[in-house]
Design a protein around this motif. Structure first.
Motif, PDB file in Angstrom:
ATOM      1  N   ALA A   1      11.580   7.891  -0.063  1.00  0.00           N
ATOM      2  CA  ALA A   1      11.079   6.789  -0.889  1.00  0.00           C
ATOM      3  C   ALA A   1      11.762   5.492  -0.482  1.00  0.00           C
ATOM      4  O   ALA A   1      12.980   5.423  -0.385  1.00  0.00           O
ATOM      5  N   GLY A   2      10.957   4.466  -0.205  1.00  0.00           N
ATOM      6  CA  GLY A   2      11.493   3.179   0.188  1.00  0.00           C
ATOM      7  C   GLY A   2      11.833   3.053   1.658  1.00  0.00           C
ATOM      8  O   GLY A   2      12.350   2.027   2.079  1.00  0.00           O
ATOM      9  N   ALA A   3      11.539   4.072   2.452  1.00  0.00           N
ATOM     10  CA  ALA A   3      11.837   4.041   3.882  1.00  0.00           C
ATOM     11  C   ALA A   3      10.546   4.231   4.678  1.00  0.00           C
ATOM     12  O   ALA A   3       9.542   4.736   4.150  1.00  0.00           O
ATOM     13  N   PRO A   4      10.531   3.829   5.945  1.00  0.00           N
ATOM     14  CA  PRO A   4       9.351   4.076   6.766  1.00  0.00           C
ATOM     15  C   PRO A   4       9.026   5.569   6.827  1.00  0.00           C
ATOM     16  O   PRO A   4       9.923   6.401   7.016  1.00  0.00           O
ATOM     17  N   ALA A   5       7.741   5.890   6.649  1.00  0.00           N
ATOM     18  CA  ALA A   5       7.328   7.286   6.672  1.00  0.00           C
ATOM     19  C   ALA A   5       6.280   7.567   7.744  1.00  0.00           C
ATOM     20  O   ALA A   5       6.099   8.725   8.148  1.00  0.00           O
ATOM     21  N   TYR A   6       5.583   6.521   8.207  1.00  0.00           N
ATOM     22  CA  TYR A   6       4.508   6.701   9.181  1.00  0.00           C
ATOM     23  C   TYR A   6       4.131   5.316   9.683  1.00  0.00           C
ATOM     24  O   TYR A   6       4.474   4.292   9.072  1.00  0.00           O
ATOM     25  N   HIS A   7       3.433   5.279  10.821  1.00  0.00           N
ATOM     26  CA  HIS A   7       2.955   4.023  11.382  1.00  0.00           C
ATOM     27  C   HIS A   7       1.557   4.250  11.945  1.00  0.00           C
ATOM     28  O   HIS A   7       1.239   5.348  12.407  1.00  0.00           O
ATOM     29  N   GLN A   8       0.754   3.189  11.937  1.00  0.00           N
ATOM     30  CA  GLN A   8      -0.618   3.327  12.426  1.00  0.00           C
ATOM     31  C   GLN A   8      -1.051   2.081  13.183  1.00  0.00           C
ATOM     32  O   GLN A   8      -0.809   0.961  12.746  1.00  0.00           O
ATOM     33  N   LEU A   9      -1.685   2.308  14.316  1.00  0.00           N
ATOM     34  CA  LEU A   9      -2.347   1.254  15.064  1.00  0.00           C
ATOM     35  C   LEU A   9      -3.840   1.366  14.812  1.00  0.00           C
ATOM     36  O   LEU A   9      -4.452   2.399  15.110  1.00  0.00           O
ATOM     37  N   THR A  10      -4.421   0.328  14.253  1.00  0.00           N
ATOM     38  CA  THR A  10      -5.870   0.243  14.118  1.00  0.00           C
ATOM     39  C   THR A  10      -6.357  -0.660  15.235  1.00  0.00           C
ATOM     40  O   THR A  10      -5.981  -1.838  15.292  1.00  0.00           O
ATOM     41  N   ALA A  11      -7.153  -0.116  16.162  1.00  0.00           N
ATOM     42  CA  ALA A  11      -7.504  -0.810  17.394  1.00  0.00           C
ATOM     43  C   ALA A  11      -8.999  -1.041  17.496  1.00  0.00           C
ATOM     44  O   ALA A  11      -9.790  -0.093  17.365  1.00  0.00           O
ATOM     45  N   ARG A  12      -9.376  -2.286  17.748  1.00  0.00           N
ATOM     46  CA  ARG A  12     -10.786  -2.596  17.962  1.00  0.00           C
ATOM     47  C   ARG A  12     -11.300  -1.904  19.214  1.00  0.00           C
ATOM     48  O   ARG A  12     -12.480  -1.542  19.278  1.00  0.00           O
ATOM     49  N   ASP A  13     -10.454  -1.733  20.218  1.00  0.00           N
ATOM     50  CA  ASP A  13     -10.818  -0.998  21.430  1.00  0.00           C
ATOM     51  C   ASP A  13      -9.937   0.244  21.484  1.00  0.00           C
ATOM     52  O   ASP A  13      -8.851   0.240  22.061  1.00  0.00           O
TER      53      ASP A  13
ATOM     54  N   LEU B   1       5.257   2.884   3.956  1.00  0.00           N
ATOM     55  CA  LEU B   1       6.523   3.122   3.274  1.00  0.00           C
ATOM     56  C   LEU B   1       6.363   4.261   2.274  1.00  0.00           C
ATOM     57  O   LEU B   1       5.330   4.367   1.596  1.00  0.00           O
ATOM     58  N   GLY B   2       7.368   5.098   2.182  1.00  0.00           N
ATOM     59  CA  GLY B   2       7.296   6.254   1.302  1.00  0.00           C
ATOM     60  C   GLY B   2       7.425   5.871  -0.164  1.00  0.00           C
ATOM     61  O   GLY B   2       8.139   4.930  -0.518  1.00  0.00           O
ATOM     62  N   ALA B   3       6.731   6.625  -1.014  1.00  0.00           N
ATOM     63  CA  ALA B   3       6.806   6.414  -2.463  1.00  0.00           C
ATOM     64  C   ALA B   3       6.785   7.768  -3.159  1.00  0.00           C
ATOM     65  O   ALA B   3       5.963   8.629  -2.827  1.00  0.00           O
ATOM     66  N   ASP B   4       7.708   7.960  -4.110  1.00  0.00           N
ATOM     67  CA  ASP B   4       7.695   9.202  -4.887  1.00  0.00           C
ATOM     68  C   ASP B   4       6.429   9.292  -5.739  1.00  0.00           C
ATOM     69  O   ASP B   4       5.900  10.380  -5.954  1.00  0.00           O
ATOM     70  N   ASP B   5       5.972   8.149  -6.250  1.00  0.00           N
ATOM     71  CA  ASP B   5       4.762   8.085  -7.054  1.00  0.00           C
ATOM     72  C   ASP B   5       3.984   6.846  -6.610  1.00  0.00           C
ATOM     73  O   ASP B   5       4.350   5.718  -6.951  1.00  0.00           O
ATOM     74  N   VAL B   6       2.942   7.053  -5.813  1.00  0.00           N
ATOM     75  CA  VAL B   6       2.195   5.933  -5.240  1.00  0.00           C
ATOM     76  C   VAL B   6       1.592   5.055  -6.327  1.00  0.00           C
ATOM     77  O   VAL B   6       1.657   3.820  -6.267  1.00  0.00           O
ATOM     78  N   ASP B   7       1.010   5.659  -7.358  1.00  0.00           N
ATOM     79  CA  ASP B   7       0.333   4.869  -8.391  1.00  0.00           C
ATOM     80  C   ASP B   7       1.309   3.995  -9.171  1.00  0.00           C
ATOM     81  O   ASP B   7       1.020   2.819  -9.441  1.00  0.00           O
ATOM     82  N   LYS B   8       2.461   4.542  -9.522  1.00  0.00           N
ATOM     83  CA  LYS B   8       3.454   3.745 -10.229  1.00  0.00           C
ATOM     84  C   LYS B   8       3.995   2.627  -9.336  1.00  0.00           C
ATOM     85  O   LYS B   8       4.258   1.512  -9.806  1.00  0.00           O
ATOM     86  N   THR B   9       4.135   2.909  -8.047  1.00  0.00           N
ATOM     87  CA  THR B   9       4.608   1.880  -7.131  1.00  0.00           C
ATOM     88  C   THR B   9       3.580   0.772  -6.992  1.00  0.00           C
ATOM     89  O   THR B   9       3.929  -0.419  -6.937  1.00  0.00           O
ATOM     90  N   VAL B  10       2.295   1.129  -6.929  1.00  0.00           N
ATOM     91  CA  VAL B  10       1.235   0.117  -6.889  1.00  0.00           C
ATOM     92  C   VAL B  10       1.300  -0.763  -8.130  1.00  0.00           C
ATOM     93  O   VAL B  10       1.203  -1.998  -8.049  1.00  0.00           O
ATOM     94  N   ASP B  11       1.463  -0.146  -9.303  1.00  0.00           N
ATOM     95  CA  ASP B  11       1.555  -0.920 -10.546  1.00  0.00           C
ATOM     96  C   ASP B  11       2.730  -1.894 -10.497  1.00  0.00           C
ATOM     97  O   ASP B  11       2.621  -3.049 -10.924  1.00  0.00           O
ATOM     98  N   LEU B  12       3.855  -1.423  -9.984  1.00  0.00           N
ATOM     99  CA  LEU B  12       5.042  -2.267  -9.901  1.00  0.00           C
ATOM    100  C   LEU B  12       4.819  -3.423  -8.917  1.00  0.00           C
ATOM    101  O   LEU B  12       5.259  -4.554  -9.169  1.00  0.00           O
ATOM    102  N   ILE B  13       4.142  -3.137  -7.827  1.00  0.00           N
ATOM    103  CA  ILE B  13       3.832  -4.182  -6.846  1.00  0.00           C
ATOM    104  C   ILE B  13       2.996  -5.282  -7.489  1.00  0.00           C
ATOM    105  O   ILE B  13       3.262  -6.480  -7.300  1.00  0.00           O
TER     106      ILE B  13
END
Length: 261
Positions: A141-153, A211-223
């Motif tokens: 929680a609070g640390a990098p958990a994954y990364h993604q490249l979204t590429a047009r090509d 970023l990792g979250a123990d509870d995604v919905d609660k983190t969204v609310d806090l954001i």
């Protein structure tokens, strides 16, 4: 909390935020993720380390108006020879961003960095560690958990990163509606590449940090409570519960649940 000693070569090793309001960013990310901060001082132009349980997980720096760029997160890939990697990247079609071209920037006692634009149009950084080995916590929680490249090509992006960084990729889906591959490091899928050509035309190629979250919905609310915004509402996926959000100045990132990581 497990401490990571080093990142595999070619994998994400560091992330940092360029922000137009450094004080507000510290308040926001401190409240949302519990980060604390340490400054490198004037010698490093006020660059900050963000700490999770005392371990570095990200950096922050002030956005200079002269750069004429929006606030945002940058993902850095691990290299053991930054000059050689920059030369290979340029030969494979990347556009180098540094004024010195293939000459990287030395960060005294910390390492070497550079930034370039890949052939698909996404900005990505390089980090050759010296005294600073990158983020030391992953998948928490609070640390990098994954990364993604979204590429047009999509095809050009995969070829570029395979050729320059030696990625071993695995196709997850290959349909006109959804093309996606993961890059494996010692058998672990640490990042993904998504075909962005199916997205709205104004969507640019980009790297995104999760970023990792123990509870995604609660983190969204806090954001939202702290002045951030929701770019894509939380939803369940085969890879956990995910959401796309932005901080108060518009820098976007994703949240991911940790149970399925």
């Amino acid at each position: 909390m497990p401490v990571r000693e080093s990142a595999p070569l070619g994998a994400p090793i560091w992330i940092d935020l360029t922000t137009s309001d450094l004080d507000a960013a510290q308040e926001f990310y401190g409240a949302v993720f519990g980060w604390t901060f340490e400054s490198y001082g004037p010698e490093y132009h006020g660059y900050l380390n963000a700490l999770c349980d005392g371990r570095p997980v990200a950096g922050m720096m002030a956005n200079d108006p002269q750069w004429d760029m929006p606030d945002g997160w940058t993902v850095y890939l691990h290299t053991a020879d930054i000059r050689a990697t920059l030369a290979q990247a340029a030969a494979a079609g990347a556009v180098l961003c540094a004024e010195g071209g293939a000459e990287p920037m030395e960060i005294k006692d910390k390492g070497w960095m550079s930034v370039f634009v890949d052939p698909a149009g996404a900005v990505v950084g390089l980090w050759q560690p010296g005294g600073h080995r990158g983020f030391e916590v992953v998948g928490e929680a609070g640390a990098p958990a994954y990364h993604q490249l979204t590429a047009r090509d999509y095809g050009a992006a995969l070829k570029f990163y395979r050729d320059v960084f030696g990625w071993q990729t695995e196709t997850v889906s290959d349909t006109d509606e959804f093309r996606y591959s993961t890059a494996l490091f010692d058998g672990d899928a640490l990042l993904g590449v998504m075909d962005g050509s199916v997205l709205p035309e104004q969507t640019t190629s980009t790297w995104t940090v999760f970023l990792g979250a123990d509870d995604v919905d609660k983190t969204v609310d806090l954001i939202v409570e702290r002045g951030g915004s929701v770019l894509r509402a939380a939803e369940d996926t085969p890879y956990g519960r995910l959401a796309a959000v932005a901080d108060p100045t518009g820098a976007g990132f994703n949240l991911t649940s940790l149970a399925d990581r």
